[in-house]
Design a protein around this motif. Structure first.
Motif, PDB file in Angstrom:
ATOM      1  N   MET B   1       0.832  -1.207   0.000  1.00 33.13           N
ATOM      2  CA  MET B   1       0.000   0.000   0.000  1.00 33.13           C
ATOM      3  C   MET B   1       0.871   1.262   0.000  1.00 33.13           C
ATOM      4  SD  MET B   1      -3.447   0.704   1.048  1.00 33.13           S
ATOM      5  CE  MET B   1      -3.943   1.980  -0.080  1.00 33.13           C
ATOM      6  N   ILE B   2       1.905   1.228   0.861  1.00 32.51           N
ATOM      7  CA  ILE B   2       2.810   2.378   0.968  1.00 32.51           C
ATOM      8  C   ILE B   2       4.237   1.892   0.781  1.00 32.51           C
ATOM      9  CG2 ILE B   2       3.878   3.903   2.678  1.00 32.51           C
ATOM     10  CD1 ILE B   2       1.072   4.472   3.749  1.00 32.51           C
ATOM     11  N   ASP B   3       4.949   2.496  -0.179  1.00 35.85           N
ATOM     12  CA  ASP B   3       6.328   2.083  -0.429  1.00 35.85           C
ATOM     13  C   ASP B   3       7.224   3.316  -0.495  1.00 35.85           C
ATOM     14  OD1 ASP B   3       7.783  -0.276  -2.842  1.00 35.85           O
ATOM     15  OD2 ASP B   3       8.522   0.595  -0.977  1.00 35.85           O
ATOM     16  N   LEU B  52       3.889  11.086   4.130  1.00 35.86           N
ATOM     17  CA  LEU B  52       2.915  10.008   3.876  1.00 35.86           C
ATOM     18  C   LEU B  52       1.518  10.584   3.634  1.00 35.86           C
ATOM     19  CD1 LEU B  52       3.950   7.303   6.513  1.00 35.86           C
ATOM     20  CD2 LEU B  52       4.342   7.271   4.041  1.00 35.86           C
ATOM     21  N   GLY B  53       1.194  11.652   4.346  1.00 38.73           N
ATOM     22  CA  GLY B  53      -0.142  12.262   4.261  1.00 38.73           C
ATOM     23  C   GLY B  53      -0.274  13.234   3.097  1.00 38.73           C
ATOM     24  N   GLU B  62      11.453   7.960  -3.864  1.00 43.72           N
ATOM     25  CA  GLU B  62      10.077   7.795  -4.360  1.00 43.72           C
ATOM     26  C   GLU B  62       9.134   7.335  -3.261  1.00 43.72           C
ATOM     27  OE1 GLU B  62      12.843   7.557  -7.466  1.00 43.72           O
ATOM     28  OE2 GLU B  62      12.435   5.723  -6.324  1.00 43.72           O
ATOM     29  N   TYR B  63       7.949   7.931  -3.272  1.00 43.50           N
ATOM     30  CA  TYR B  63       6.878   7.506  -2.365  1.00 43.50           C
ATOM     31  C   TYR B  63       5.732   7.008  -3.225  1.00 43.50           C
ATOM     32  CZ  TYR B  63       2.667   8.239   0.577  1.00 43.50           C
ATOM     33  OH  TYR B  63       1.464   8.106   1.233  1.00 43.50           O
ATOM     34  N   LEU B 165      -3.480   8.201   9.510  1.00 41.48           N
ATOM     35  CA  LEU B 165      -2.159   8.617   9.988  1.00 41.48           C
ATOM     36  C   LEU B 165      -2.386   9.425  11.264  1.00 41.48           C
ATOM     37  CD1 LEU B 165      -0.730   9.844   6.566  1.00 41.48           C
ATOM     38  CD2 LEU B 165      -0.336   7.639   7.664  1.00 41.48           C
ATOM     39  N   ALA B 166      -1.859   8.950  12.378  1.00 38.57           N
ATOM     40  CA  ALA B 166      -2.120   9.624  13.647  1.00 38.57           C
ATOM     41  C   ALA B 166      -0.804   9.994  14.334  1.00 38.57           C
ATOM     42  CB  ALA B 166      -2.970   8.728  14.549  1.00 38.57           C
TER      43      ALA B 166
END
Ligand SMILES: Nc1ncnc2c1ncn2[C@@H]1O[C@H](COP(=O)(O)OP(=O)(O)OP(=O)(O)O)[C@@H](O)[C@H]1O
Ligand SMILES: Nc1ncnc2c1ncn2[C@@H]1O[C@H](COP(=O)(O)OP(=O)(O)OP(=O)(O)O)[C@@H](O)[C@H]1O
Ligand SMILES: [Mg+2]
Ligand SMILES: [Mg+2]
Lengths: 220, 220
Positions: B1-3, B52-53, B62-63, B165-166
């Motif tokens: 999902m997130i890289d 990330l947000g 890279e994101y 995201l907290a």
């Protein structure tokens, strides 16, 4: 040093609704004590600390600071007692956005008419005590949450006040930095300060001599 | 999902000084995971979470979010992906001062063009989940620190985003309220959300499936 008798505090919500936050609260804190205040979110801890810090008034009862009644004070009287006795670490830090870290820390000395070079020298020492000397020239929006919290702490300590009031001073810190901060509190306590710490952290409370517990606006 | 591949992030301090905050950072987070991010104050956690947000960009690397490269996005593209995927709890809450608690919580639904009565109904449900239904009409300056934090949480959850995201969501809470909030995170995680929690609290981290540790801008 601090004597609270039957303190009641209400907040008005809208025009016809009143919230009774502190309810005939009683407490004594002796000179040179290191105490913590605990209680659930919304129980009245920040409200109580603001009253102790002469930042807010109360509706009935008496608050004696060093045997002087703190009631119905004018703005200049409040400022006089605050600047004379109290260092305050706010729950949301309250740093000035348009001043950098050392200028924020030095602010209480400015009010005491200390020269600029001396203010900067002392402010850098206090930033060093909280591990942030390298961040002296950062402005608050260039600091992490825990860095802002430590700058607020340094500012509260810089005039070596007789009473330190700290509202959750380690809330934004990892455990190692939190331990360093608690060692700093213990050190100034050893030097004679009366230290009152609002905290949610049992490890912080365990380092203090006594825990005052608040539940629904009452000391239990 | 997130890289995240070789992410570098610099901040400029003054005109000739650069702070290297994230250093060739690598991390993968899979869909449906419940992870925590820990690290000392100033190690780069909020910086990482902002990237990330899609609230901040980065200088190299890279994101990938859901196999789409998040790089050099326009303001409207960033907003599109953010609103589509992400619910964010800010370290300093970022509530709107001129709106009350339920209006703040309802804000993401307003952007999704939900009717006012429906927005209010759902906002009250989410305030209830964080124990604050009675405070729906308070404005942020009429809330305690921990109450503001919970309003910010309710706002992040209301659109049932795929990714939460907290940033230190229990920092201002007593342990009982903190447990209630963690139960809420576990519940939405069970419902399929990917949950990433920055925390200083080992008890919070122990509730997650994996801990990502940051040290000086690197995953260790
Ligand atoms: N806008 C900015 N400009 C310059 N430096 C910044 C900026 N924001 C953060 N920094 C610096 O980057 C570093 C990392 O900050 P970050 O907020 O990511 O830390 P953190 O891990 O979240 O810390 P904390 O646990 O205290 O919240 C810190 O040294 C901070 O001073
Ligand atoms: N200015 C205000 N107007 C109205 N109500 C207020 C105001 N400030 C605080 N309150 C209410 O008073 C109660 C006590 O607030 P207080 O900030 O003292 O709590 P606290 O114990 O410090 O909580 P936390 O642990 O969350 O910081 C809360 O229910 C809050 O909503
Ligand atoms: Mg408080
Ligand atoms: Mg942070």
């Amino acid at each position: 040093m601090i004597d609270l008798k039957s303190i009641n505090k209400y907040y008005s919500i809208g025009k016809d609704h009143k919230l009774h936050v502190l309810k005939n609260l009683e407490a004594k804190i002796y000179e040179g004590e290191l105490v913590s205040i605990m209680g659930s979110s919304g129980s009245g801890k920040s409200t109580l600390l603001n009253i102790l810090g002469i930042l807010d008034d109360y509706d009935s009862g008496e608050y004696y600071l060093n045997d002087t009644l703190m009631k119905n004070l004018s703005a200049s009287q409040s400022a006089f007692y605050r600047n004379r006795f109290i260092g305050f670490v706010f729950q949301s830090f309250n740093l000035l956005a348009f001043k950098n870290a050392w200028e924020n820390v030095a602010l209480p000395l400015y009010y005491q008419k200390v020269s600029r070079s001396q203010r900067q020298k002392i402010a850098l020492e206090y930033l060093d005590k909280v591990g942030l000397r390298e961040w002296a020239n950062h402005s608050p929006n260039e600091l992490s949450g825990g860095q802002k919290q430590r700058v607020a702490l340094a500012r509260a300590l810089i005039t070596k006040p007789k009473i330190i009031l700290a509202d959750e001073p380690t809330g934004a810190l990892d455990s190692k930095t939190s331990d360093e901060v608690m060692n700093l509190f213990k050190q100034i306590h050893k030097e004679g300060a009366t230290v009152i710490i609002v905290t949610h952290d049992q490890e912080v409370a365990d380092v203090t001599e006594r825990i005052i517990r608040l539940k629904d606006g009452l000391v239990v």
